[in-house]
Each structure stands twice: as C-alpha cells, then as structure tokens.
Design a protein around this motif. Structure first.
Motif, short mmCIF file in Angstrom:
data_model
loop_
_atom_site.label_atom_id
_atom_site.label_comp_id
_atom_site.label_asym_id
_atom_site.label_seq_id
_atom_site.Cartn_x
_atom_site.Cartn_y
_atom_site.Cartn_z
N GLU A 99 10.74 -29.06 -28.05
CA GLU A 99 9.83 -27.91 -28.59
C GLU A 99 8.52 -28.55 -28.34
O GLU A 99 7.53 -27.67 -27.91
CB GLU A 99 10.16 -27.41 -30.02
CG GLU A 99 9.41 -26.19 -30.31
CD GLU A 99 9.82 -25.66 -31.83
OE1 GLU A 99 10.19 -26.68 -32.50
OE2 GLU A 99 9.65 -24.46 -31.93
N ARG A 166 8.17 -29.86 -39.56
CA ARG A 166 8.26 -28.88 -38.69
C ARG A 166 8.17 -27.34 -39.11
O ARG A 166 7.68 -26.40 -38.53
CB ARG A 166 9.88 -28.80 -37.73
CG ARG A 166 10.06 -29.87 -37.16
CD ARG A 166 11.53 -29.86 -36.25
NE ARG A 166 11.38 -28.96 -35.41
CZ ARG A 166 12.49 -28.53 -34.68
NH1 ARG A 166 13.74 -28.88 -34.92
NH2 ARG A 166 12.39 -27.66 -33.61
N MET A 167 8.31 -27.26 -40.47
CA MET A 167 8.15 -26.04 -41.28
C MET A 167 7.75 -26.42 -42.85
O MET A 167 8.08 -27.46 -43.24
CB MET A 167 9.28 -25.27 -41.50
CG MET A 167 9.81 -24.63 -39.97
SD MET A 167 10.90 -23.29 -39.90
CE MET A 167 10.14 -21.98 -40.16
N ASP A 181 12.37 -23.92 -33.73
CA ASP A 181 12.24 -23.36 -34.74
C ASP A 181 11.25 -22.10 -34.32
O ASP A 181 11.60 -20.89 -35.24
CB ASP A 181 11.46 -23.88 -35.78
CG ASP A 181 12.37 -25.12 -36.69
OD1 ASP A 181 13.52 -24.73 -36.40
OD2 ASP A 181 11.76 -26.02 -37.23
N THR A 182 10.41 -21.92 -33.44
CA THR A 182 9.75 -20.89 -33.18
C THR A 182 10.72 -19.78 -32.43
O THR A 182 10.37 -18.63 -32.90
CB THR A 182 8.62 -21.27 -32.20
OG1 THR A 182 9.01 -22.08 -31.11
CG2 THR A 182 7.47 -22.00 -32.73
N SER A 185 13.01 -18.14 -34.95
CA SER A 185 12.28 -17.40 -35.80
C SER A 185 12.11 -16.26 -35.24
O SER A 185 12.37 -15.07 -35.98
CB SER A 185 11.16 -17.94 -36.47
OG SER A 185 11.15 -19.08 -36.93
N PHE A 194 7.92 -17.85 -38.02
CA PHE A 194 7.65 -18.02 -36.55
C PHE A 194 6.24 -18.73 -36.63
O PHE A 194 5.95 -19.70 -36.16
CB PHE A 194 7.33 -16.90 -35.77
CG PHE A 194 6.71 -17.28 -34.56
CD1 PHE A 194 7.14 -17.90 -33.06
CD2 PHE A 194 5.27 -16.51 -34.31
CE1 PHE A 194 6.29 -17.80 -32.24
CE2 PHE A 194 4.60 -16.63 -33.38
CZ PHE A 194 5.02 -17.28 -32.11
N TRP A 195 4.95 -17.89 -37.35
CA TRP A 195 3.67 -18.21 -37.51
C TRP A 195 3.72 -19.75 -38.20
O TRP A 195 2.92 -20.58 -37.83
CB TRP A 195 3.03 -17.65 -38.28
CG TRP A 195 1.54 -17.77 -38.45
CD1 TRP A 195 0.88 -17.84 -39.95
CD2 TRP A 195 0.57 -17.91 -37.59
NE1 TRP A 195 -0.37 -18.18 -39.44
CE2 TRP A 195 -0.64 -18.04 -38.06
CE3 TRP A 195 0.62 -17.84 -36.28
CZ2 TRP A 195 -1.77 -18.47 -37.71
CZ3 TRP A 195 -0.59 -18.41 -35.48
CH2 TRP A 195 -1.72 -18.66 -36.11
N ALA A 197 6.08 -21.99 -38.30
CA ALA A 197 6.45 -23.22 -37.12
C ALA A 197 5.46 -23.43 -36.34
O ALA A 197 5.42 -24.61 -35.73
CB ALA A 197 7.80 -22.72 -36.70
N PHE A 198 4.79 -22.40 -35.51
CA PHE A 198 3.67 -22.61 -34.69
C PHE A 198 2.65 -23.42 -35.15
O PHE A 198 2.11 -24.05 -34.55
CB PHE A 198 3.26 -21.32 -34.16
CG PHE A 198 2.29 -21.21 -32.99
CD1 PHE A 198 2.69 -21.72 -31.81
CD2 PHE A 198 1.13 -20.95 -33.14
CE1 PHE A 198 1.95 -21.68 -30.78
CE2 PHE A 198 0.11 -20.96 -32.17
CZ PHE A 198 0.40 -21.30 -30.82
N GLN A 199 2.20 -22.95 -36.27
CA GLN A 199 1.05 -23.73 -37.01
C GLN A 199 1.24 -25.43 -36.96
O GLN A 199 0.46 -26.09 -36.95
CB GLN A 199 0.85 -23.38 -38.36
CG GLN A 199 0.03 -22.02 -38.30
CD GLN A 199 -0.30 -21.49 -39.67
OE1 GLN A 199 0.23 -21.45 -40.50
NE2 GLN A 199 -1.44 -21.34 -40.03
#
Length: 334
Positions: A99, A166-167, A181-182, A185, A194-195, A197-199
């Motif tokens: 990822e 990761r989260m 994870d993104t 989610s 999602f937000w 994990a993306f951050q």
C-alpha cells in the motif's frame, strides 16, 4: 512462450541459489539465536530446549535440507520472535508495504517523469538548472534525516498529520479483504476509517517519494536527451509535424525503455521494504519485519524475507522485459 518458460526455469534456479546464500550468510552471523530470543541470562536448559526445537544443533547441510523440505510444502517455518508461521507474518506485512509502495510509486512516476521531460526539453535554461539542483538535493539528503524532520514538523510541531502506524487507535479497522486499509475502508463504506488510513499514508509516502522523484527525474532527463536529436526525431520535425506529436510519438517512445527500467527498479526497491522509513513511522511492513528479524537473529523470518525480496526483483525484471517488447517492436523475446 519459450522466453517465459526459460525465465521461469531461471527463476527456480535463482530461488534455490538465494536460499543457499541466505542460509549460509545467516549462519555466518556471530551470535546465538537462543540468546537473542530468550532474553537476559537464560538457563542452559532453556538454551538447549531452544536449540532442539529449531534444530540448531544439527549439521548445517541437514538444517538446510530440512528447511528446503518444508519450503517445498509451502512451510516457511515459524518465526522465533512472533511465534507465528513466517507465511502468516509476511501475509500481514506485505499488504502494508505494498500500500505504501503504490502510493509512493504513483506519485513518483507522475512527478519524476514530468520533471525529467521538462528539464530535458528546456536544457541549459533556468528551469533545467532548478530541477537539477532540487533533484540533486533530494538524492543527497539522508532519508532517515528527512523522515525525522517531516515527523517533527508535520506531527509534533504543527499537528497536521498523524505520526506513525497505519490507523489511529480510536478508529476501528475495516474487515480485512485486500490488506490495504484505504481500499478495505471504502469497501466497508467507512469514510472516517478511509480518511484516517489515508492521512497515515501521507508522511511516510512523501518521504519515500522525495527520493524516488529525484531519481526518476534525473534518469528521465538523460533518456530524453539521448533521443532528442536522433535522426528519426529530426525527420519527424522536417516533415512539419507539430511539436506535441513529435514529443509524444517519437521522443517519449524512444526514451520509454530507459524510463520503464528505472521505474521497475524503484518499485521493486520500495516493495522490498523501505527499512528506515518503516522504522521511523512504525509502519508494520516488510522493512520493519526484516529489521526486527535481523536484530533478533530470527533465522526463519530472515530466510522468508530474503526469498520474498528475490521473488519481487525477479518478477519485476520479467515484467520490464515484457514491456520492452510491447514498447519497442525491434525487441524480440526469444
């Protein structure tokens, strides 16, 4: 087909060679895995039991043949640090690294190729000089220093982005479908997860991207300059073709094999584990797993990681070779 069969045959021989080299090197490392895993002042009985459990007292050829026998059955052994099958540990670590690698390589390819083309087409101008200075700085800065600086500024000082993992602990992880994870989610319809994990991806991804962009941009610039004044490019311009067509159809196509080569190497390098970045950001991927395995002399885990890295490089090289034939019709795979 003959090319694929030959490469697959070479892959098997290469993997056998990798297992031999990895096994010999891990055995040559000074230190006792029992002492590294049993903590301080283990009893002689505990050391003996550890050696007996993992067959460490057997002759080396017997240890290797035993390992290969298990490997042929898909058994990579049991990690001495996590006490889980190595295949299970890798199945958790590989999606995390993949990822991060995909996030970094997509950004790196877009920015690096774009900057390289711009620098080559505006050779010896202020734009070219600026891009070369910036990319040289990107290659020269130590990655661990850049990672620590980014962590200090964006997490500790300004609080703009999460610092590691990761989260967040307060976010419920989505059901594991792809291991990303993104994506998981989104599949679960959980936009908050999602937000989050993306951050968590942004900081380690940008630190990796800074180095990779610089590398790709410099290779792309060199590749474009090599074909910029080739005869077929001058012929295309002499026919009166628009410059946009000359660049896209003749210059870029001629430079693509070199660009694809460096993209493949960069992707394999990131996928094989960015040890420093994953350690700084506590990213539970292959790099961090390899580091912990090395410091604890976890021999089955070291062997598992070595085989995975060898597979990554061989498969990426095979894909690059196939892309050569697709890009350049003069290349024949035989």
């Amino acid at each position: 087909m003959r090319f694929l069969a030959r490469r697959l045959g070479a892959l098997v021989l290469l993997l056998i060679g990798i297992t031999i080299v990895s096994f010999v090197l891990t055995q040559a490392v000074p230190g006792d895995p029992a002492l590294a895993n049993l903590g301080q002042n283990p009893t002689p009985e505990a050391i003996h039991a550890f050696h007996e459990k993992y067959g460490l007292d057997d002759p080396l050829p017997q240890q290797y043949l035993t390992y290969m026998g298990h490997l042929l059955q898909g058994d990579l052994g049991t990690s001495q640090q996590t006490h889980q099958p190595v295949s299970h540990d890798l199945s958790v670590a590989i999606p995390a690294t993949a990822e991060l690698a995909l996030f970094s390589i997509i950004l790196s390819a877009i920015l690096g190729v774009g900057l390289g083309i711009l620098a080559a087409l505006r050779r010896d101008t202020a734009t070219d000089a600026s891009i070369r200075v910036v990319t040289l700085a990107g290659l020269s800065l130590p990655m661990f220093w850049f990672g620590l600086l980014a962590l200090y500024l964006f997490f500790f000082k300004w609080g703009l982005l999460p610092g590691g993992g990761r989260m967040s602990p307060t976010i419920t992880s989505p059901p594991d479908v792809t291991g990303f994870d993104t994506i998981d989610s989104l599949l679960a319809g959980d936009l908050n997860a999602f937000w989050d994990a993306f951050q968590h991806l942004i900081l380690p991804g940008l630190v990796l991207t800074a180095y990779n962009v610089s590398l790709i941009a410099r290779y792309t610039r060199s590749a474009i300059l090599e074909v910029l004044h080739a005869d077929y490019v001058r012929a295309a311009r002499a026919k009166g073709l628009p410059e946009r067509v000359v660049i896209n159809r003749y210059i870029l196509r001629g430079a693509l094999p070199s660009i694809v080569t460096v993209l493949g190497l960069v992707f394999a390098s990131v996928l094989a584990g960015a040890v420093l970045v994953e350690s700084i950001f506590s990213w539970p991927g292959i790099g961090e797993y390899a580091y912990k395995s090395a410091v604890s002399l976890d021999l089955p885990a070291i062997m598992g990681v070595s085989i995975f890295i060898a597979l990554v490089y061989v498969i990426i090289n095979l894909i690059v070779d196939l892309l050569y034939a697709a890009i350049d019709p003069r290349v024949r795979l035989s």
